[in-house]
Design an enzyme around this catalytic site. Structure first.
Site, mmCIF file in Angstrom:
data_model
loop_
_atom_site.group_PDB
_atom_site.id
_atom_site.type_symbol
_atom_site.label_atom_id
_atom_site.label_comp_id
_atom_site.label_asym_id
_atom_site.label_seq_id
_atom_site.Cartn_x
_atom_site.Cartn_y
_atom_site.Cartn_z
ATOM 1 N N THR A 111 -15.745 -14.802 1.491
ATOM 2 C CA THR A 111 -15.699 -14.294 0.114
ATOM 3 C C THR A 111 -17.047 -13.652 -0.193
ATOM 4 O OG1 THR A 111 -14.212 -16.088 -0.470
ATOM 5 C CG2 THR A 111 -15.353 -14.990 -2.291
ATOM 6 N N LEU A 142 -6.834 -19.687 1.346
ATOM 7 C CA LEU A 142 -6.405 -20.976 1.887
ATOM 8 C C LEU A 142 -6.922 -22.122 1.031
ATOM 9 C CD1 LEU A 142 -7.356 -20.203 5.615
ATOM 10 C CD2 LEU A 142 -5.219 -19.656 4.418
ATOM 11 N N LYS A 193 -10.273 -11.199 -4.383
ATOM 12 C CA LYS A 193 -10.566 -12.610 -4.083
ATOM 13 C C LYS A 193 -11.310 -13.271 -5.244
ATOM 14 C CE LYS A 193 -11.159 -16.509 -2.114
ATOM 15 N NZ LYS A 193 -11.548 -16.969 -0.839
ATOM 16 N N CYS A 250 -15.183 -23.468 -3.342
ATOM 17 C CA CYS A 250 -14.824 -22.091 -3.729
ATOM 18 C C CYS A 250 -14.956 -21.807 -5.221
ATOM 19 C CB CYS A 250 -13.405 -21.792 -3.274
ATOM 20 S SG CYS A 250 -13.265 -21.792 -1.485
ATOM 21 N N LYS A 253 -18.558 -21.840 -7.005
ATOM 22 C CA LYS A 253 -19.500 -20.825 -6.508
ATOM 23 C C LYS A 253 -18.970 -19.411 -6.748
ATOM 24 C CE LYS A 253 -18.144 -20.037 -1.677
ATOM 25 N NZ LYS A 253 -17.702 -18.657 -1.683
HETATM 26 C C1 UDX Z 1 -9.179 -22.850 -3.818
HETATM 27 C C2 UDX Z 1 -8.084 -21.789 -3.940
HETATM 28 O O1 UDX Z 1 -6.881 -22.435 -4.381
HETATM 29 C C3 UDX Z 1 -7.877 -21.055 -2.628
HETATM 30 O O2 UDX Z 1 -6.892 -20.027 -2.811
HETATM 31 C C4 UDX Z 1 -9.207 -20.432 -2.232
HETATM 32 O O3 UDX Z 1 -9.111 -19.697 -1.056
HETATM 33 C C5 UDX Z 1 -10.244 -21.537 -2.089
HETATM 34 O O4 UDX Z 1 -10.375 -22.223 -3.336
HETATM 35 P P1 UDX Z 1 -9.407 -25.305 -2.856
HETATM 36 O O5 UDX Z 1 -10.857 -25.233 -3.237
HETATM 37 O O6 UDX Z 1 -9.032 -25.890 -1.556
HETATM 38 O O7 UDX Z 1 -8.741 -23.857 -2.918
HETATM 39 O O8 UDX Z 1 -8.736 -26.215 -3.982
HETATM 40 P P2 UDX Z 1 -7.565 -26.149 -5.061
HETATM 41 O O9 UDX Z 1 -6.428 -26.962 -4.577
HETATM 42 O O10 UDX Z 1 -7.266 -24.781 -5.506
HETATM 43 O O11 UDX Z 1 -8.278 -26.974 -6.248
HETATM 44 C C6 UDX Z 1 -9.577 -26.621 -6.711
HETATM 45 C C7 UDX Z 1 -10.070 -27.585 -7.753
HETATM 46 O O12 UDX Z 1 -9.364 -27.423 -8.970
HETATM 47 C C8 UDX Z 1 -9.950 -29.070 -7.418
HETATM 48 O O13 UDX Z 1 -11.117 -29.740 -7.860
HETATM 49 C C9 UDX Z 1 -8.743 -29.526 -8.180
HETATM 50 O O14 UDX Z 1 -8.788 -30.904 -8.502
HETATM 51 C C10 UDX Z 1 -8.865 -28.680 -9.433
HETATM 52 N N1 UDX Z 1 -7.592 -28.407 -10.113
HETATM 53 C C11 UDX Z 1 -6.620 -27.673 -9.502
HETATM 54 C C12 UDX Z 1 -7.419 -28.871 -11.425
HETATM 55 O O15 UDX Z 1 -8.306 -29.527 -12.000
HETATM 56 N N2 UDX Z 1 -6.256 -28.553 -12.054
HETATM 57 C C13 UDX Z 1 -5.262 -27.815 -11.489
HETATM 58 O O16 UDX Z 1 -4.254 -27.552 -12.152
HETATM 59 C C14 UDX Z 1 -5.459 -27.359 -10.159
#
Ligand code: UDX
Length: 429
Positions: A111, A142, A193, A250, A253
């Site tokens: 990214t 992902l 992204k 992700c 940052k």
């Molecule tokens: C994220 C993006 O979803 C992905 O597409 C990108 O490439 C990388 O960043 P990830 O960091 O693995 O993926 O986690 P994700 O499942 O999206 O959750 C991120 C954070 O948001 C977590 O701390 C989760 O607990 C929080 N979250 C997620 C909430 O608080 N509420 C929600 O409804 C969804």
């Protein structure tokens, strides 16, 4: 992300060599082991190592010369100022540049702020003036824990190229997936992204703000979110679970990097700043709830279940759960922590702030409050009656709205979720 991309591209039939400067990581991957918890990745690794399509090395010079495509998937963490730190990307690009032979497409999976991929061309040329290459941006979406599934069934594949032919060649890598492919220019793909992660982060901060208002007026944010998600313009997979905030490698940052990028261009990005501000405040709700329940923190002991930034995986980067632990410790509260997926990094991370328990029941015994900080699915199965009977007081702060409120109340807890305020009852011994 690099390991997943390498293994999954091999699974699509390509011959792939994965490169990393970390020898221990490469040694594990060669054995088909994952250096982190990721469903199905080990099987995909083993299948493709066995089929001879996948190999790993610590030497770019070994892998790059014969490659038609070189995908760069290094981390671009936030620097102290909040901007994206591109030093690993630049180091990787220089390393690749010195080994380029023949015609190669350099694909940026990391990214990166719009404009970055294009800026790598002069950097590569400075190292290797005769190199023949194109640069293509191919950001990934992902999710940790689900990345193999996300790779194999993406909603869409984003390819950015200023040279259409190079873009089409990268699109060819993914033909086997039969998923929609969007080809744009380089800067637009890079922006997609950031926009995607910022949008998702914004919807979390939005629902957290609604939850905080729900708490004031006695409404239930879970029902509000369910109703919102039924609106097709919002959608049933919308990020509308309220809680102590988003974390991970992700969202925090990327929102910060996009805001810094905008500010660098003279636009103050007030909305992105607000998304971050709401998120910074969410972990403090836990402390506020403890203050409401206990006039004095002296001798207070709490158990925090979950340390990871999200459920089903273990990663402490920008974890709101870890922020909660540190906030409580700063107040002199005795903290015990338990995470079912905890790894060897935990003692150093919580040193001086918390004691580590090996099971949730041990963590809660003798405590005045129980805090759910990560949405690990196994916490839904906890024997709440057993936990309550071992505790000194009845406060349960569900920072992820994970538990069934009625079951928690039946077990004798004074339940406080995030935005479910009306279901509470007074804290008792
Ligand atoms: C994220 C993006 O979803 C992905 O597409 C990108 O490439 C990388 O960043 P990830 O960091 O693995 O993926 O986690 P994700 O499942 O999206 O959750 C991120 C954070 O948001 C977590 O701390 C989760 O607990 C929080 N979250 C997620 C909430 O608080 N509420 C929600 O409804 C969804």
């Amino acid at each position: 992300m690099g390991a997943v991309t390498a293994a999954c591209l091999a699974d699509l039939g390509h011959t792939v060599c994965g490169v990393d400067i970390n020898a221990a990581r490469i040694a594990k991957l060669r054995r088909g082991q994952t250096p982190f918890h990721e469903s199905n990745l080990s099987e995909v690794l083993k299948r493709n190592l066995g089929a001879g399509r996948l190999s790993f090395t610590t030497s770019a010079a070994e892998a790059v010369p014969s490659a038609d495509f070189v995908l760069i998937a290094v981390d671009t963490p936030a620097s102290d100022s909040g901007q994206a730190d591109l030093s690993s990307l630049h180091a990787a690009a220089r390393d690749v540049a010195s080994s380029l032979e023949g015609e190669t497409v350099v694909v940026i999976r990391s990214t990166v702020p719009p404009g970055t991929s294009a800026s790598l061309a002069p950097l590569i040329r400075a190292v290797n003036p005769g190199a023949r290459f194109d640069i293509v941006a191919n950001p990934e979406f992902l999710r940790e824990g689900f990345s193999v599934a996300d790779f194999m069934r993406p909603d869409r594949i984003i390819i950015g190229a200023d040279d259409r032919g190079a873009g089409r060649r990268v699109a060819g890598l993914y033909r086997g997936l039969r998923r929609p492919i969007l080809i744009s220019d380089l800067a637009t793909a890079e922006m997609i992204k950031y926009a995607s992660n910022s949008y998702l982060a914004a919807s979390i901060s939005f629902i957290n703000e609604i939850a905080n208002i729900c708490d004031q007026v006695g409404a239930d944010v879970s029902q509000v979110a369910r109703a919102l998600a039924m609106d097709k313009r919002i959608g049933r997979r919308a990020y509308l679970s309220a809680g102590i905030g988003f974390g991970g490698g992700c969202f925090p940052k990327d929102v910060s990097a996009l805001a810094c990028l905008a500010e660098g261009h003279g636009y103050p990005a007030p909305m992105l700043r607000a998304v971050m501000r709401v998120n910074e405040l969410q972990p403090e709700l836990v402390l506020a709830r403890l203050k409401e329940a206990f006039a004095d923190f002296s001798g207070l002991r709490v158990a925090v279940l979950g340390l990871s930034f999200k459920g089903g995986t273990f990663d402490l980067r920008s974890s709101p759960a870890l922020a909660v632990v540190r906030l409580l410790a700063q107040e002199g509260i005795g903290v015990r922590v338990f995470d079912p997926l905890a790894d060897e990094s935990v003692p150093a991370e919580v040193a001086g702030a918390a004691d580590i328990s090996s099971d949730p029941y041990q963590a809660a015994a003798g405590c005045h409050a129980l805090i759910i900080a990560t949405e690990h699915p196994e916490f839904r199965e906890l024997d709440l009656v057993r936990i309550r009977s071992s505790m000194k007081s009845s406060l349960l702060i569900d920072g992820r709205n994970l538990l069934d409120t009625a079951a928690a109340l039946r077990a004798g807890f004074s339940y406080r979720g995030i935005g479910r305020g009306h279901q509470t009852k007074p804290v008792s011994p």
